[in-house]
Design a protein around this motif. Structure first.
Motif, PDB file in Angstrom:
ATOM      1  N   ALA A 113     -10.480  -0.626  12.445  1.00 15.08           N
ATOM      2  CA  ALA A 113     -11.326   0.324  11.727  1.00 15.08           C
ATOM      3  C   ALA A 113     -10.708   1.719  11.673  1.00 15.08           C
ATOM      4  O   ALA A 113     -10.713   2.375  10.624  1.00 15.08           O
ATOM      5  N   GLY A 114     -10.183   2.200  12.805  1.00 11.75           N
ATOM      6  CA  GLY A 114      -9.587   3.526  12.820  1.00 11.75           C
ATOM      7  C   GLY A 114      -8.364   3.622  11.932  1.00 11.75           C
ATOM      8  O   GLY A 114      -8.136   4.644  11.271  1.00 11.75           O
ATOM      9  N   GLN A 115      -7.577   2.545  11.908  1.00 10.54           N
ATOM     10  CA  GLN A 115      -6.390   2.503  11.053  1.00 10.54           C
ATOM     11  C   GLN A 115      -6.789   2.545   9.576  1.00 10.54           C
ATOM     12  O   GLN A 115      -6.173   3.260   8.772  1.00 10.54           O
ATOM     13  N   GLN A 116      -7.805   1.801   9.224  1.00 12.72           N
ATOM     14  CA  GLN A 116      -8.282   1.803   7.845  1.00 12.72           C
ATOM     15  C   GLN A 116      -8.803   3.183   7.443  1.00 12.72           C
ATOM     16  O   GLN A 116      -8.522   3.665   6.333  1.00 12.72           O
ATOM     17  N   ALA A 117      -9.564   3.803   8.345  1.00 11.94           N
ATOM     18  CA  ALA A 117     -10.106   5.130   8.038  1.00 11.94           C
ATOM     19  C   ALA A 117      -8.992   6.158   7.874  1.00 11.94           C
ATOM     20  O   ALA A 117      -9.036   7.016   6.983  1.00 11.94           O
ATOM     21  N   ALA A 118      -7.972   6.085   8.744  1.00 13.15           N
ATOM     22  CA  ALA A 118      -6.855   7.023   8.660  1.00 13.15           C
ATOM     23  C   ALA A 118      -6.107   6.853   7.346  1.00 13.15           C
ATOM     24  O   ALA A 118      -5.754   7.847   6.686  1.00 13.15           O
ATOM     25  N   GLU A 119      -5.868   5.602   6.947  1.00 13.25           N
ATOM     26  CA  GLU A 119      -5.143   5.374   5.696  1.00 13.25           C
ATOM     27  C   GLU A 119      -5.954   5.858   4.497  1.00 13.25           C
ATOM     28  O   GLU A 119      -5.409   6.459   3.567  1.00 13.25           O
ATOM     29  N   ALA A 120      -7.256   5.621   4.522  1.00 12.48           N
ATOM     30  CA  ALA A 120      -8.095   6.092   3.417  1.00 12.48           C
ATOM     31  C   ALA A 120      -8.056   7.615   3.325  1.00 12.48           C
ATOM     32  O   ALA A 120      -7.987   8.184   2.218  1.00 12.48           O
ATOM     33  N   MET A 121      -8.067   8.290   4.481  1.00 10.43           N
ATOM     34  CA  MET A 121      -8.050   9.750   4.481  1.00 10.43           C
ATOM     35  C   MET A 121      -6.727  10.294   3.943  1.00 10.43           C
ATOM     36  O   MET A 121      -6.704  11.202   3.106  1.00 10.43           O
ATOM     37  N   VAL A 122      -5.603   9.757   4.402  1.00  9.36           N
ATOM     38  CA  VAL A 122      -4.320  10.289   3.928  1.00  9.36           C
ATOM     39  C   VAL A 122      -4.096   9.955   2.459  1.00  9.36           C
ATOM     40  O   VAL A 122      -3.435  10.719   1.738  1.00  9.36           O
ATOM     41  N   ARG A 123      -4.651   8.860   1.997  1.00  9.06           N
ATOM     42  CA  ARG A 123      -4.539   8.558   0.559  1.00  9.06           C
ATOM     43  C   ARG A 123      -5.329   9.578  -0.255  1.00  9.06           C
ATOM     44  O   ARG A 123      -4.873  10.022  -1.323  1.00  9.06           O
ATOM     45  N   ARG A 124      -6.498   9.974   0.229  1.00  9.29           N
ATOM     46  CA  ARG A 124      -7.286  10.991  -0.487  1.00  9.29           C
ATOM     47  C   ARG A 124      -6.561  12.336  -0.452  1.00  9.29           C
ATOM     48  O   ARG A 124      -6.531  13.063  -1.456  1.00  9.29           O
ATOM     49  N   LEU A 125      -5.985  12.677   0.699  1.00  7.42           N
ATOM     50  CA  LEU A 125      -5.220  13.917   0.786  1.00  7.42           C
ATOM     51  C   LEU A 125      -4.042  13.897  -0.177  1.00  7.42           C
ATOM     52  O   LEU A 125      -3.734  14.892  -0.826  1.00  7.42           O
ATOM     53  N   ARG A 126      -3.378  12.765  -0.254  1.00  3.62           N
ATOM     54  CA  ARG A 126      -2.223  12.628  -1.148  1.00  3.62           C
ATOM     55  C   ARG A 126      -2.630  12.831  -2.594  1.00  3.62           C
ATOM     56  O   ARG A 126      -1.901  13.432  -3.392  1.00  3.62           O
ATOM     57  N   GLU A 127      -3.801  12.342  -2.980  1.00  4.75           N
ATOM     58  CA  GLU A 127      -4.277  12.518  -4.353  1.00  4.75           C
ATOM     59  C   GLU A 127      -4.560  13.985  -4.666  1.00  4.75           C
ATOM     60  O   GLU A 127      -4.286  14.460  -5.772  1.00  4.75           O
ATOM     61  N   ARG A 128      -5.087  14.717  -3.677  1.00  8.44           N
ATOM     62  CA  ARG A 128      -5.461  16.118  -3.901  1.00  8.44           C
ATOM     63  C   ARG A 128      -4.276  17.072  -3.773  1.00  8.44           C
ATOM     64  O   ARG A 128      -4.238  18.097  -4.429  1.00  8.44           O
ATOM     65  N   ARG A 129      -3.320  16.745  -2.883  1.00  6.26           N
ATOM     66  CA  ARG A 129      -2.214  17.656  -2.595  1.00  6.26           C
ATOM     67  C   ARG A 129      -0.912  16.856  -2.744  1.00  6.26           C
ATOM     68  O   ARG A 129      -0.237  16.539  -1.774  1.00  6.26           O
ATOM     69  N   THR A 130      -0.571  16.590  -3.984  1.00 10.17           N
ATOM     70  CA  THR A 130       0.475  15.619  -4.310  1.00 10.17           C
ATOM     71  C   THR A 130       1.810  15.927  -3.661  1.00 10.17           C
ATOM     72  O   THR A 130       2.500  15.030  -3.172  1.00 10.17           O
ATOM     73  N   ASN A 131       2.213  17.199  -3.644  1.00 13.26           N
ATOM     74  CA  ASN A 131       3.553  17.542  -3.183  1.00 13.26           C
ATOM     75  C   ASN A 131       3.547  18.422  -1.939  1.00 13.26           C
ATOM     76  O   ASN A 131       4.522  19.143  -1.689  1.00 13.26           O
ATOM     77  N   ASP A 132       2.493  18.374  -1.160  1.00 16.14           N
ATOM     78  CA  ASP A 132       2.468  19.132   0.085  1.00 16.14           C
ATOM     79  C   ASP A 132       3.267  18.369   1.137  1.00 16.14           C
ATOM     80  O   ASP A 132       2.975  17.206   1.421  1.00 16.14           O
ATOM     81  N   PRO A 133       4.302  18.995   1.737  1.00 14.87           N
ATOM     82  CA  PRO A 133       5.154  18.246   2.673  1.00 14.87           C
ATOM     83  C   PRO A 133       4.409  17.706   3.887  1.00 14.87           C
ATOM     84  O   PRO A 133       4.738  16.629   4.400  1.00 14.87           O
ATOM     85  N   VAL A 134       3.418  18.434   4.367  1.00 13.28           N
ATOM     86  CA  VAL A 134       2.656  17.959   5.521  1.00 13.28           C
ATOM     87  C   VAL A 134       1.897  16.686   5.169  1.00 13.28           C
ATOM     88  O   VAL A 134       1.903  15.703   5.922  1.00 13.28           O
ATOM     89  N   VAL A 135       1.266  16.693   4.008  1.00 14.33           N
ATOM     90  CA  VAL A 135       0.522  15.512   3.566  1.00 14.33           C
ATOM     91  C   VAL A 135       1.469  14.349   3.311  1.00 14.33           C
ATOM     92  O   VAL A 135       1.178  13.198   3.665  1.00 14.33           O
ATOM     93  N   LEU A 136       2.623  14.637   2.724  1.00  8.28           N
ATOM     94  CA  LEU A 136       3.594  13.568   2.458  1.00  8.28           C
ATOM     95  C   LEU A 136       4.045  12.892   3.751  1.00  8.28           C
ATOM     96  O   LEU A 136       4.131  11.661   3.824  1.00  8.28           O
ATOM     97  N   HIS A 137       4.325  13.695   4.774  1.00  2.67           N
ATOM     98  CA  HIS A 137       4.733  13.124   6.056  1.00  2.67           C
ATOM     99  C   HIS A 137       3.607  12.296   6.673  1.00  2.67           C
ATOM    100  O   HIS A 137       3.846  11.191   7.187  1.00  2.67           O
TER     101      HIS A 137
END
Length: 213
Positions: free
Chosen positions: A159-183
């Motif tokens: 569950a925690g892994q799924q939640a983390a992946e969902a969160m970083v995918r949403r961040l990636r959509e909002r901040r496409t080229n932010d290096p922190v989000v990309l990492h």
């Protein structure tokens, strides 16, 4: 702490690396800016670079509680060797938090929760910071990373892994080229069921900071 500071700031690691301002509106090259940029290598689990940023900030302003809290985080991977240093960082951060901004005070208290209660208490405190200060990318990135709990015996994400992946995918959509989000995206997706989704993020990172010839 004096000997530790000299050893870390003037050690064999070279100059401070290029950093990224993770909190908008902070004056460049200030102690606050160094603290903010110190959290970027924390995302990469690069404790030496993080420590050098926090120590450089403390050379400018020894009363900045968040720099002591950041230094605490940077010393975590050193285990018992740095237990006394972490205790002092925790103590100094708490002594100074009364003069900190509300957001910095919340961060100091979050690191205190980590010190006293452990990782999940830290994650909960970061989620509260994330909700109250949506521009704080540190909290947005670190909170889901701390919730990652791996995979079950059949290889399915917990569950925690799924939640983390969902969160970083949403961040990636909002901040496409932010290096922190990309990492953060790469660190989470590459161990998931669709690692190929990280290719575009890897290419974007290379475009932002191409390797030297």
């Amino acid at each position: 702490m004096a000997g530790l500071e000299v050893g870390l700031v003037k050690g064999a690691w070279g100059p401070l690396p290029k950093g990224y301002a993770l909190v908008p509106g902070v004056p460049a090259d200030s102690a606050a800016d160094l603290v903010n940029r110190g959290f970027y290598p924390i995302q990469l689990f690069n404790s030496p670079d993080a420590a050098r940023h926090f120590l450089a900030a403390l050379e400018m302003d020894r009363e900045r509680g968040l720099a002591w809290a950041g230094l605490y985080l940077a010393m975590l991977e050193r285990g018992e060797e740095m237990q006394g240093v972490r205790e002092e960082c925790h103590l100094r951060a708490n002594l100074l938090k009364g003069a900190a901004s509300p957001r910095e005070k919340a961060w100091i208290e979050a690191v205190g929760a980590l010190h006293l209660q452990g990782t999940q208490a830290f994650a909960t405190a970061l989620e509260a910071i994330r909700d109250k200060w949506p521009a704080d990318l540190n909290a947005q990135v670190l909170a889901p990373m701390l919730r990652r709990d791996g995979f079950d015996g059949a290889g399915a994400p917990k569950a925690g892994q799924q939640a983390a992946e969902a969160m970083v995918r949403r961040l990636r959509e909002r901040r496409t080229n932010d290096p922190v989000v990309l990492h953060a995206f790469l660190q989470t997706v590459l161990v998931g069921p669709k690692p190929e989704d990280g290719l575009a993020a890897a290419r974007a990172l290379l475009a932002l900071d191409p390797p030297s010839a």
